[in-house]
Scaffold this motif. Structure first.
Motif, PDB file in Angstrom:
ATOM      1  N   ASP A   5       0.834  -1.213   0.000  1.00  0.00           N
ATOM      2  CA  ASP A   5       0.000   0.000   0.000  1.00  0.00           C
ATOM      3  C   ASP A   5       0.864   1.256   0.000  1.00  0.00           C
ATOM      4  O   ASP A   5       0.585   2.222  -0.709  1.00  0.00           O
ATOM      5  N   GLN A   6       1.925   1.221   0.823  1.00  0.00           N
ATOM      6  CA  GLN A   6       2.811   2.392   0.921  1.00  0.00           C
ATOM      7  C   GLN A   6       3.493   2.679  -0.413  1.00  0.00           C
ATOM      8  O   GLN A   6       3.556   3.819  -0.869  1.00  0.00           O
ATOM      9  N   LEU A   7       3.989   1.592  -1.048  1.00  0.00           N
ATOM     10  CA  LEU A   7       4.684   1.771  -2.337  1.00  0.00           C
ATOM     11  C   LEU A   7       3.731   2.295  -3.405  1.00  0.00           C
ATOM     12  O   LEU A   7       4.085   3.185  -4.177  1.00  0.00           O
ATOM     13  N   LEU A   8       2.511   1.715  -3.436  1.00  0.00           N
ATOM     14  CA  LEU A   8       1.559   2.145  -4.460  1.00  0.00           C
ATOM     15  C   LEU A   8       1.065   3.566  -4.215  1.00  0.00           C
ATOM     16  O   LEU A   8       0.828   4.312  -5.163  1.00  0.00           O
ATOM     17  N   THR A   9       0.923   3.934  -2.927  1.00  0.00           N
ATOM     18  CA  THR A   9       0.528   5.311  -2.610  1.00  0.00           C
ATOM     19  C   THR A   9       1.613   6.269  -3.090  1.00  0.00           C
ATOM     20  O   THR A   9       1.329   7.287  -3.730  1.00  0.00           O
ATOM     21  N   ALA A  10       2.881   5.911  -2.795  1.00  0.00           N
ATOM     22  CA  ALA A  10       4.004   6.742  -3.247  1.00  0.00           C
ATOM     23  C   ALA A  10       4.049   6.798  -4.775  1.00  0.00           C
ATOM     24  O   ALA A  10       4.342   7.843  -5.362  1.00  0.00           O
ATOM     25  N   PHE A  11       3.737   5.668  -5.425  1.00  0.00           N
ATOM     26  CA  PHE A  11       3.712   5.617  -6.895  1.00  0.00           C
ATOM     27  C   PHE A  11       2.649   6.571  -7.446  1.00  0.00           C
ATOM     28  O   PHE A  11       2.890   7.304  -8.416  1.00  0.00           O
ATOM     29  N   SER A  12       1.463   6.573  -6.793  1.00  0.00           N
ATOM     30  CA  SER A  12       0.390   7.495  -7.227  1.00  0.00           C
ATOM     31  C   SER A  12       0.845   8.947  -7.078  1.00  0.00           C
ATOM     32  O   SER A  12       0.474   9.809  -7.867  1.00  0.00           O
ATOM     33  N   GLN A  13       1.642   9.203  -6.034  1.00  0.00           N
ATOM     34  CA  GLN A  13       2.054  10.586  -5.757  1.00  0.00           C
ATOM     35  C   GLN A  13       3.228  11.029  -6.627  1.00  0.00           C
ATOM     36  O   GLN A  13       3.245  12.139  -7.131  1.00  0.00           O
ATOM     37  N   TYR A  14       4.243  10.166  -6.751  1.00  0.00           N
ATOM     38  CA  TYR A  14       5.495  10.591  -7.401  1.00  0.00           C
ATOM     39  C   TYR A  14       5.692  10.054  -8.819  1.00  0.00           C
ATOM     40  O   TYR A  14       6.642  10.443  -9.494  1.00  0.00           O
ATOM     41  N   GLY A  15       4.846   9.107  -9.232  1.00  0.00           N
ATOM     42  CA  GLY A  15       4.847   8.659 -10.623  1.00  0.00           C
ATOM     43  C   GLY A  15       6.080   7.899 -11.077  1.00  0.00           C
ATOM     44  O   GLY A  15       6.661   7.107 -10.323  1.00  0.00           O
ATOM     45  N   LEU A  16       6.519   8.179 -12.314  1.00  0.00           N
ATOM     46  CA  LEU A  16       7.548   7.365 -12.972  1.00  0.00           C
ATOM     47  C   LEU A  16       8.914   7.362 -12.271  1.00  0.00           C
ATOM     48  O   LEU A  16       9.564   6.313 -12.235  1.00  0.00           O
ATOM     49  N   PRO A  17       9.404   8.492 -11.691  1.00  0.00           N
ATOM     50  CA  PRO A  17      10.711   8.412 -11.012  1.00  0.00           C
ATOM     51  C   PRO A  17      10.707   7.372  -9.884  1.00  0.00           C
ATOM     52  O   PRO A  17      11.680   6.639  -9.695  1.00  0.00           O
ATOM     53  N   LEU A  18       9.574   7.277  -9.168  1.00  0.00           N
ATOM     54  CA  LEU A  18       9.498   6.288  -8.090  1.00  0.00           C
ATOM     55  C   LEU A  18       9.465   4.866  -8.671  1.00  0.00           C
ATOM     56  O   LEU A  18      10.117   3.954  -8.150  1.00  0.00           O
ATOM     57  N   LEU A  19       8.720   4.700  -9.770  1.00  0.00           N
ATOM     58  CA  LEU A  19       8.654   3.382 -10.427  1.00  0.00           C
ATOM     59  C   LEU A  19      10.061   2.936 -10.822  1.00  0.00           C
ATOM     60  O   LEU A  19      10.447   1.785 -10.586  1.00  0.00           O
ATOM     61  N   PHE A  20      10.831   3.856 -11.388  1.00  0.00           N
ATOM     62  CA  PHE A  20      12.204   3.564 -11.816  1.00  0.00           C
ATOM     63  C   PHE A  20      13.048   3.095 -10.622  1.00  0.00           C
ATOM     64  O   PHE A  20      13.692   2.049 -10.677  1.00  0.00           O
ATOM     65  N   ALA A  21      12.999   3.878  -9.531  1.00  0.00           N
ATOM     66  CA  ALA A  21      13.834   3.559  -8.360  1.00  0.00           C
ATOM     67  C   ALA A  21      13.455   2.203  -7.768  1.00  0.00           C
ATOM     68  O   ALA A  21      14.337   1.366  -7.497  1.00  0.00           O
ATOM     69  N   VAL A  22      12.159   1.962  -7.603  1.00  0.00           N
ATOM     70  CA  VAL A  22      11.717   0.715  -6.946  1.00  0.00           C
ATOM     71  C   VAL A  22      12.055  -0.500  -7.804  1.00  0.00           C
ATOM     72  O   VAL A  22      12.563  -1.512  -7.304  1.00  0.00           O
ATOM     73  N   ILE A  23      11.805  -0.412  -9.109  1.00  0.00           N
ATOM     74  CA  ILE A  23      12.098  -1.564  -9.983  1.00  0.00           C
ATOM     75  C   ILE A  23      13.595  -1.847 -10.015  1.00  0.00           C
ATOM     76  O   ILE A  23      14.022  -3.002  -9.959  1.00  0.00           O
ATOM     77  N   MET A  24      14.408  -0.802 -10.047  1.00  0.00           N
ATOM     78  CA  MET A  24      15.862  -1.007 -10.089  1.00  0.00           C
ATOM     79  C   MET A  24      16.347  -1.701  -8.800  1.00  0.00           C
ATOM     80  O   MET A  24      17.113  -2.659  -8.859  1.00  0.00           O
ATOM     81  N   ILE A  25      15.847  -1.236  -7.661  1.00  0.00           N
ATOM     82  CA  ILE A  25      16.252  -1.838  -6.376  1.00  0.00           C
ATOM     83  C   ILE A  25      15.809  -3.301  -6.323  1.00  0.00           C
ATOM     84  O   ILE A  25      16.559  -4.180  -5.913  1.00  0.00           O
ATOM     85  N   ALA A  26      14.574  -3.552  -6.773  1.00  0.00           N
ATOM     86  CA  ALA A  26      14.049  -4.924  -6.725  1.00  0.00           C
ATOM     87  C   ALA A  26      14.829  -5.842  -7.667  1.00  0.00           C
ATOM     88  O   ALA A  26      15.134  -6.984  -7.315  1.00  0.00           O
ATOM     89  N   ALA A  27      15.154  -5.337  -8.869  1.00  0.00           N
ATOM     90  CA  ALA A  27      15.898  -6.165  -9.833  1.00  0.00           C
ATOM     91  C   ALA A  27      17.293  -6.486  -9.301  1.00  0.00           C
ATOM     92  O   ALA A  27      17.855  -7.538  -9.586  1.00  0.00           O
ATOM     93  N   ALA A  28      17.842  -5.565  -8.483  1.00  0.00           N
ATOM     94  CA  ALA A  28      19.178  -5.809  -7.912  1.00  0.00           C
ATOM     95  C   ALA A  28      19.131  -6.831  -6.772  1.00  0.00           C
ATOM     96  O   ALA A  28      20.180  -7.273  -6.314  1.00  0.00           O
ATOM     97  N   GLY A  29      17.941  -7.213  -6.313  1.00  0.00           N
ATOM     98  CA  GLY A  29      17.861  -8.305  -5.347  1.00  0.00           C
ATOM     99  C   GLY A  29      17.050  -8.043  -4.099  1.00  0.00           C
ATOM    100  O   GLY A  29      16.864  -8.943  -3.286  1.00  0.00           O
ATOM    101  N   ILE A  30      16.546  -6.821  -3.888  1.00  0.00           N
ATOM    102  CA  ILE A  30      15.727  -6.548  -2.693  1.00  0.00           C
ATOM    103  C   ILE A  30      14.271  -6.886  -3.022  1.00  0.00           C
ATOM    104  O   ILE A  30      13.713  -6.303  -3.961  1.00  0.00           O
ATOM    105  N   PRO A  31      13.665  -7.830  -2.301  1.00  0.00           N
ATOM    106  CA  PRO A  31      12.301  -8.235  -2.681  1.00  0.00           C
ATOM    107  C   PRO A  31      11.250  -7.149  -2.406  1.00  0.00           C
ATOM    108  O   PRO A  31      11.004  -6.788  -1.262  1.00  0.00           O
TER     109      PRO A  31
END
Lengths: 212, 123
Positions: A5-31
């Motif tokens: 919920d927190q991530l999606l709320t932040a995504f609604s607020q901050y849009g694509l820059p947040l999507l970029f950061a979260v996907i990059m961190i997750a792809a590097a190994g953080i679930p």
């Protein structure tokens, strides 16, 4: 509020820059629940809040970049550990086998772990780096697989834009069913191989005894 | 067959555990899919925006904007958590307001509203 919920709320607020950061961190190994974010991005596209091509470019670039971090960690962090371990003779043979396996099956492993068996993705990045799988080949398979993954989930989110949460719950479980089936086949095959070799050994022992 | 060593026992235990976990996830997937087939509504979550809730529940967005006292148009794409904070209300209160408005709209649809919310267009 849950992490999702927190991530999606932040995504609604901050849009694509947040999507970029979260996907990059997750792809590097953080679930992190990035599948849900991609499906949600698809619904935002359907609602006219985001543009389809922008989501695809940003998410694919983030995923590929995160994967390169995982590969680099395996290559320069993990490979040094592996080199130390390989000094022992028995381990050296094992490491050589692992490298050969990665070189032979690496492409398929990288490709399918990008979009079909996604929970294995970070592990494949690390192991590809550790096995010194050629980086250009890793990058090519990675780009193809990640773009497919992003397009697939964003399109699903756009198609079922009124039921994002429910769709993600199903997709999340389905991913683990696929991982479980692959693991069951691998383990079952190992057990079967052991049963066959031990049966053959017993038969040859019996024949030898009968001969004596 | 030759007796199992510790490696084979570990493999066997792992195999059984993997089968059990896979079975469990398969059952859960099927149950979710069946539930999805028959129940169209999904719970309202803090990340959802008013247009998303309207789209998900197939009610006109203006009904929800009016219930929350938000001027419309243009579309307000903020998550309802942010709206709740701005209005100094709890999240549960805002969700309850939305759900009441949805229930009212379903019982007696507002005549001026289009049948489905605006979707699939660029801003």
């Amino acid at each position: 509020m849950t992490l999702t919920d927190q991530l999606l709320t932040a995504f609604s607020q901050y849009g694509l820059p947040l999507l970029f950061a979260v996907i990059m961190i997750a792809a590097a190994g953080i679930p992190l629940p990035i599948t849900l974010m991609l499906v949600a991005a698809g619904s935002f596209v359907a609602l006219g809040q985001m543009k389809f091509w922008q989501v695809i470019v940003v998410a694919s670039a983030a995923a590929v970049l995160g994967d390169q971090i995982g590969y680099a960690l395996g290559r320069w962090g993990g490979h040094q550990v592996a080199a130390q371990v390989s000094r022992k003779k028995a381990w050296a043979t094992q490491m050589q086998r692992a490298e050969n396996f990665a070189r032979r099956w690496g492409g398929a492993g990288i490709f399918f772990s990008r979009w079909l068996v996604t929970p294995l993705g970070p592990w494949i990045n690390l192991s590809s780096g550790m096995a010194a799988y050629p980086w250009t080949r890793f990058l090519c398979w990675d780009i193809v697989g990640e773009v497919l993954w992003v397009v697939l989930y964003v399109a699903l989110g756009k198609l079922f834009s009124d039921r994002v949460q429910a769709l993600v719950d199903i997709l999340g479980d389905l991913a683990w069913v696929i991982v479980g089936l692959i693991a069951a086949v691998v383990l079952g095959w190992q057990l079967l191989r052991y049963a066959r070799t031990s049966n053959a050994a017993e038969r040859s022992r019996k024949t030898a005894r009968a001969g004596a | 067959m030759k007796s199992f060593g510790w490696k084979q026992w570990t493999l066997l235990v792992a195999f059984v555990l993997v089968l059990l976990a896979t079975g469990l996830f398969s059952v859960r997937t099927v149950r979710r899919a069946v539930y999805w087939r028959f129940h169209r509504d999904e719970p309202v979550r803090p990340w959802m925006s008013v247009p998303y809730v309207a789209h998900s529940y197939h009610v006109p967005p203006q009904v929800l904007y009016e219930a929350l006292g938000i001027p419309h148009p243009p579309h307000d794409h903020r998550p309802i958590k942010e709206i709740a904070e701005e209005q100094n209300r709890s999240l549960d209160e805002v969700i309850a307001t939305l759900q009441r408005a949805i229930a009212r709209e379903r019982v007696s649809p507002s005549p001026a509203s289009p049948p489905t919310p605006a979707t699939g267009r660029s801003p």
